[in-house]
Motif scaffolding. Structure first.
Motif, mmCIF file in Angstrom:
data_model
loop_
_atom_site.group_PDB
_atom_site.id
_atom_site.type_symbol
_atom_site.label_atom_id
_atom_site.label_comp_id
_atom_site.label_asym_id
_atom_site.label_seq_id
_atom_site.Cartn_x
_atom_site.Cartn_y
_atom_site.Cartn_z
ATOM 1 N N ALA A 84 52.878 49.579 41.779
ATOM 2 C CA ALA A 84 52.194 48.171 41.554
ATOM 3 C C ALA A 84 51.247 47.670 42.226
ATOM 4 O O ALA A 84 51.153 48.271 44.138
ATOM 5 C CB ALA A 84 52.843 47.022 40.988
ATOM 6 N N THR B 157 48.567 52.656 38.277
ATOM 7 C CA THR B 157 48.259 51.016 38.252
ATOM 8 C C THR B 157 47.017 51.131 38.693
ATOM 9 O O THR B 157 46.495 52.320 38.736
ATOM 10 C CB THR B 157 49.154 50.604 39.686
ATOM 11 O OG1 THR B 157 48.961 49.392 40.277
ATOM 12 C CG2 THR B 157 48.919 51.971 40.980
ATOM 13 N N ALA C 235 49.871 48.956 33.527
ATOM 14 C CA ALA C 235 49.220 48.463 34.601
ATOM 15 C C ALA C 235 47.775 47.353 34.492
ATOM 16 O O ALA C 235 47.904 47.182 33.105
ATOM 17 C CB ALA C 235 48.059 49.910 35.242
#
Length: 413
Positions: free
Chosen positions: A201, A150, A99
């Motif tokens: 993401a 993420t 992340a």
């Protein structure tokens, strides 16, 4: 439109999330369908994405990355190896990232496994780590101290951390968790079920922290759209306000008094030396302790007086004051500006909200009863509107107000 947008990616699919309406307005659908500029290898199973705050976003996958130009909707660097153009990243962070997040204070964080580093965007270097997440993120529960899915800065003083089917909300100003951890499905009902776990993401597409890198017309359009579309100002009233913001700050949120537009946080300190000020020093400016810039003005309206200046940093935007991060946050400063007009300058606001107000009249009203620059004072007292010196300042600011109106109307024919 100036709606704030975020993109969520999972496998080969994505959706667009409208932050302002708290809803999904595109998708879910295949990444390939609406992201044709992304090479095929980046149309599925992304590792991480980050908006750098300067008009570019970065996409990472395995040991490769690309840079995406948000304005031109195109890839302008890569795909290529992370190691090629990110030499400051240690080898362990040059592949398989978990992340990334832009913290909105000049730093970005990279996470991998149970370790992280802090990246100084201005100096293009690592200034903390790599080290264990647990070492410097004690507010994160243990389950969120490794193998994140993420993270995203929502732009309102909060960041979100996602892992498996759970998430938490992090209050950046207080450096604490204020929601969760709990199931994504509990507080994100707008997300379809497939996006309520195992995200790849998320990127805040509207995130801008380096406004000086954008043209004046881009800055004008953004603020005009916020004022008109989200705060309900008529075009002429909003433009009159912008005409003064151009004169005060160039519509650059981190602009300190005495700086130039391209280096908005660089000015003389109390020793008379030109330096790049840190946001904390700007907020905590103290002549007695020689902390911060020599001149007090800061932000869009160049807030100067003690109470109004301090109010910028404590203004409850997104549920709490942003502190020093308010220096960089355009949306927070616009909100503070509107709050001041509503609660302390209602007469000025009434003029701006008038359906028949002209651009020039709106601009003059903001100058004379809101900004009140030293150029219209004599002995600390305002000169009459009819005074030639006041009329001269009116004339100087009106063209910028008209430019703001023209920019908006060209984008919204």
């Amino acid at each position: 439109m100036s709606d704030r947008l975020a993109y969520f990616f999972r496998a080969d699919r994505y959706l667009r999330y409208n932050i302002d309406s708290d809803s999904v307005d595109v998708g879910p659908t295949e990444i390939s369908r609406f992201w044709p500029a992304l090479p095929e290898e980046f149309q599925s199973d992304l590792d991480a994405t980050i908006n750098w705050g300067d008009g570019h976003a970065y996409f990472f996958k395995d040991d490769r990355y690309l840079r995406y130009n948000i304005g031109s909707d195109s890839v302008d660097v890569g795909p290529t190896e992370i190691s090629r153009f990110w030499p400051a990243l240690p080898a362990e962070f040059q592949s398989d990232l978990d992340a990334t997040v832009n913290w909105g204070d000049g730093h970005a964080y990279f996470f991998k496994g149970d370790r992280y580093l802090r990246y100084n965007i201005k100096s293009d270097s690592v200034d903390v780590g790599p080290t264990e997440v647990s070492r410097f993120w004690p507010a994160l529960p243990e389950e969120f101290q490794s193998k994140l899915d993420t993270t995203i800065n929502w732009g309102d003083g909060h960041a979100y951390f996602f892992k498996d089917d759970r998430y938490l909300r992090y209050n950046i100003g207080s450096d604490s968790v204020d929601v969760g951890p709990t199931e994504i499905s509990r507080f994100w009902p707008a997300l379809p079920e497939e996006f309520q776990s195992d995200l790849d993401a998320i990127v805040n597409w509207s995130e801008v922290w380096s406004w000086e890198k954008f043209s004046l017309d881009q800055r004008l359009l953004y603020v005009m759209e916020r004022l008109v579309d989200h705060y309900g100002y008529p075009v002429n009233g909003a433009a009159g306000l912008l005409g003064n913001l151009v004169a005060e700050s160039g519509v650059i949120p981190p602009r300190v008094e005495g700086s130039s537009a391209d280096t908005p946080m660089r000015s003389k300190n109390f020793a008379g030396v030109v330096v790049d000020h840190e946001a904390d020093d700007i907020m905590n400016r103290n002549p007695a302790q020689n902390v911060g810039p020599a001149l007090p003005g800061i932000g869009l309206a160049q807030w100067t007086s003690g109470g109004r200046r301090a109010g910028l940093f404590t203004h409850p935007f997104g549920g709490g004051g942003l502190g020093a991060r308010a220096v960089f946050n355009m949306d927070a400063q616009i909100d503070y500006l509107d709050t001041e007009l509503r609660h302390h300058f209602s007469g000025v606001r009434a003029v701006l909200m008038g359906t028949t107000v002209t651009v020039n009249d709106a601009c003059d009203e903001v100058l004379y009863n809101f900004e009140v620059p030293g150029s219209i004072l004599q002995g600390g007292t305002k000169l009459p509107r009819s005074d030639a010196r006041v009329q001269q300042v009116f004339a100087q600011r009106r063209p910028s107000a008209q430019r703001a109106a023209n920019v908006y109307r060209a984008a919204h024919p």
